[in-house]
Motif scaffolding. Structure first.
Motif, PDB file in Angstrom:
ATOM      1  N   CYS A  39      58.937  22.534  60.459  1.00 42.08           N
ATOM      2  CA  CYS A  39      58.761  21.669  61.636  1.00 42.08           C
ATOM      3  C   CYS A  39      59.632  22.134  62.799  1.00 42.08           C
ATOM      4  O   CYS A  39      59.195  22.095  63.958  1.00 42.08           O
ATOM      5  CB  CYS A  39      59.089  20.217  61.276  1.00 42.08           C
ATOM      6  N   ILE A  40      60.848  22.593  62.497  1.00 40.98           N
ATOM      7  CA  ILE A  40      61.728  23.090  63.568  1.00 40.98           C
ATOM      8  C   ILE A  40      61.132  24.359  64.187  1.00 40.98           C
ATOM      9  O   ILE A  40      61.142  24.534  65.406  1.00 40.98           O
ATOM     10  CB  ILE A  40      63.155  23.338  63.022  1.00 40.98           C
ATOM     11  N   LEU A  42      57.951  25.106  64.305  1.00 42.59           N
ATOM     12  CA  LEU A  42      56.800  24.659  65.104  1.00 42.59           C
ATOM     13  C   LEU A  42      57.270  24.134  66.462  1.00 42.59           C
ATOM     14  O   LEU A  42      56.671  24.426  67.498  1.00 42.59           O
ATOM     15  CB  LEU A  42      56.025  23.572  64.360  1.00 42.59           C
ATOM     16  N   ALA A  43      58.363  23.354  66.450  1.00 47.63           N
ATOM     17  CA  ALA A  43      58.889  22.800  67.710  1.00 47.63           C
ATOM     18  C   ALA A  43      59.387  23.922  68.615  1.00 47.63           C
ATOM     19  O   ALA A  43      59.197  23.881  69.834  1.00 47.63           O
ATOM     20  CB  ALA A  43      60.015  21.810  67.414  1.00 47.63           C
ATOM     21  N   ALA A  46      56.618  25.657  70.537  1.00 51.72           N
ATOM     22  CA  ALA A  46      55.763  24.799  71.383  1.00 51.72           C
ATOM     23  C   ALA A  46      55.822  25.195  72.849  1.00 51.72           C
ATOM     24  O   ALA A  46      56.877  25.525  73.376  1.00 51.72           O
ATOM     25  CB  ALA A  46      56.190  23.347  71.218  1.00 51.72           C
ATOM     26  N   ASN A  47      54.668  25.187  73.489  1.00 54.54           N
ATOM     27  CA  ASN A  47      54.595  25.301  74.947  1.00 54.54           C
ATOM     28  C   ASN A  47      53.509  24.351  75.429  1.00 54.54           C
ATOM     29  O   ASN A  47      52.895  23.640  74.618  1.00 54.54           O
ATOM     30  CB  ASN A  47      54.327  26.753  75.385  1.00 54.54           C
ATOM     31  N   ALA A  48      53.267  24.350  76.756  1.00 61.64           N
ATOM     32  CA  ALA A  48      52.333  23.358  77.314  1.00 61.64           C
ATOM     33  C   ALA A  48      50.950  23.441  76.678  1.00 61.64           C
ATOM     34  O   ALA A  48      50.278  22.445  76.483  1.00 61.64           O
ATOM     35  CB  ALA A  48      52.231  23.550  78.815  1.00 61.64           C
ATOM     36  N   ARG A  49      50.527  24.672  76.327  1.00 65.56           N
ATOM     37  CA  ARG A  49      49.170  24.837  75.810  1.00 65.56           C
ATOM     38  C   ARG A  49      49.025  24.361  74.360  1.00 65.56           C
ATOM     39  O   ARG A  49      48.027  23.776  73.978  1.00 65.56           O
ATOM     40  CB  ARG A  49      48.748  26.317  75.908  1.00 65.56           C
ATOM     41  N   ALA A  51      51.458  22.523  72.491  1.00 68.58           N
ATOM     42  CA  ALA A  51      52.380  21.461  72.034  1.00 68.58           C
ATOM     43  C   ALA A  51      51.675  20.370  71.229  1.00 68.58           C
ATOM     44  O   ALA A  51      52.176  19.931  70.195  1.00 68.58           O
ATOM     45  CB  ALA A  51      53.110  20.860  73.224  1.00 68.58           C
ATOM     46  N   LEU A  54      50.700  21.711  67.722  1.00 65.66           N
ATOM     47  CA  LEU A  54      51.879  21.969  66.888  1.00 65.66           C
ATOM     48  C   LEU A  54      52.580  20.670  66.509  1.00 65.66           C
ATOM     49  O   LEU A  54      53.096  20.540  65.391  1.00 65.66           O
ATOM     50  CB  LEU A  54      52.847  22.911  67.609  1.00 65.66           C
ATOM     51  N   GLU A  55      52.587  19.713  67.434  1.00 68.37           N
ATOM     52  CA  GLU A  55      53.209  18.414  67.107  1.00 68.37           C
ATOM     53  C   GLU A  55      52.425  17.729  65.988  1.00 68.37           C
ATOM     54  O   GLU A  55      53.014  17.181  65.048  1.00 68.37           O
ATOM     55  CB  GLU A  55      53.251  17.525  68.347  1.00 68.37           C
ATOM     56  N   ALA A  58      53.314  19.422  62.791  1.00 71.46           N
ATOM     57  CA  ALA A  58      54.662  19.037  62.329  1.00 71.46           C
ATOM     58  C   ALA A  58      54.640  17.635  61.716  1.00 71.46           C
ATOM     59  O   ALA A  58      55.268  17.390  60.688  1.00 71.46           O
ATOM     60  CB  ALA A  58      55.640  19.096  63.493  1.00 71.46           C
TER      61      ALA A  58
END
Lengths: 163, 163
Positions: A39-40, A42-43, A46-49, A51, A54-55, A58
């Motif tokens: 999960c870390i 994945l975080a 993360a970017n704007a496209r 996120a 990926l959230e 997670a």
């Protein structure tokens, strides 16, 4: 007729339970650590496209891993530790012998914050005596041709069977 | 059957964990995809529909020095974060909102905001990203923007007008 005392929990049984609890606890720690690291990562990626996706990933990873940890933690690790404590108590406490055929009933009781037990009836000469047995030993007790039961704190600890 | 019974007996724990997991990772991903006001440009659009991710990614292809990210939010976002709108760098709002916003907006140039959509002709800017309503829309800079003095808000606003 020669008689034989059969313990419901032997030293080997307790050692087996302890190994099982340790194995599951280690597996849960590894699973929880792996899920947290995933999960870390994945975080961190993360970017704007991406996120949102990926959230969601997670949340799914941590939820499912958490559910497995809760389930196994309660029903294997915690229950196993309680059963070990129960078995040690049965082996160390003073016992009372009751003669008579033993019947394991279908009546199941969950002792709050502790173990789940089945009701046992011993048809003694002075009447039917009631006892309890850990749910995990109920089947074993029912299969034994017991003529007497040794009780500790109201729980069946051992039985006497014909050789 | 036993597994199902066990799960049902701990259903509250499973539900609580799922909720905690959702909240935790929403917070973590919020932190991971955010930065201080001085390092980002925030654009708020009070329009019926906006492709915020696509617009963000296209704007982030060429960022001014010192800017790490662009955030494009529909006005619905204000419901969850009332602080952000007072720190918005650029706002695209319908004519009806202009008097309401009062001192919170400043024109990019001249006395009034720049009209970005004309409902009579259907012409406007950012038509690939924004679906406008049946009224005129204007672009303003936010009075609370962290990028009024350094000119970055105006630079990004002009970039939007040229897209």
């Amino acid at each position: 007729m020669p008689r034989n005392i059969v313990e419901l929990y032997t030293e080997e049984d307790i050692a087996l339970l302890e190994r099982r609890v340790k194995r599951h606890r280690a597996a849960l720690i590894v699973l929880a650590a792996a899920a947290l690291i995933a999960c870390i990562v994945l975080a961190a990626l993360a970017n704007a496209r991406n996120a949102g996706k990926l959230e969601l990933a997670a949340v799914l990873v941590s939820t499912v891993a958490g559910w497995i940890c809760i389930y196994d933690g309660i029903f294997t690790v915690s229950a196993g530790k309680k059963e070990i404590g129960h078995a040690n108590m049965l082996r160390s406490e003073p016992r009372e012998r009751i003669d008579g055929p033993v019947t394991v009933t279908d009546e199941r009781l969950r002792i709050r914050g502790s173990i789940t037990v089945r009701r046992v009836e011993v048809a003694s000469e002075t009447g039917v005596k009631k006892a309890l047995v850990h749910e995990n030993r109920a089947k074993r007790l029912a299969e034994l041709p017991a003529s007497a039961v040794y009780m500790a704190h109201g729980y069946a600890a051992a039985v006497e069977v014909a050789e | 059957m036993r597994v199902l019974k066990n799960i049902l007996s701990q259903l509250h724990s499973f539900i609580l964990w799922a909720l905690a997991s959702i909240l935790l990772w929403a917070w973590v991903f919020g932190l991971a995809t955010d930065t201080s006001y001085g390092k980002k440009v925030m654009i708020f659009c009070h329009v019926p529909a906006i492709q915020d991710v696509e617009l963000t990614m296209d704007l982030e292809e060429d960022l001014p020095e010192g800017i790490k990210m662009v955030q494009v939010h529909p006005f619905d976002y204000v419901m969850f974060d009332t602080v952000s709108i007072t720190r918005a760098d650029i706002l695209i709002i319908p004519a009806i909102d202009v008097p309401e916003m009062g001192d919170e907006i400043v024109p990019l140039e001249g006395e009034t905001g720049i009209q970005v959509y004309d409902p009579d002709t259907g012409e406007g800017v950012l038509l690939d990203y924004i679906t406008y309503g049946d009224e005129a829309y204007y672009l303003y800079l936010g009075a609370g923007s962290a990028h009024l003095k350094d000119g970055i808000a105006a630079e990004i606003a002009r970039k939007l007008l040229d897209m």
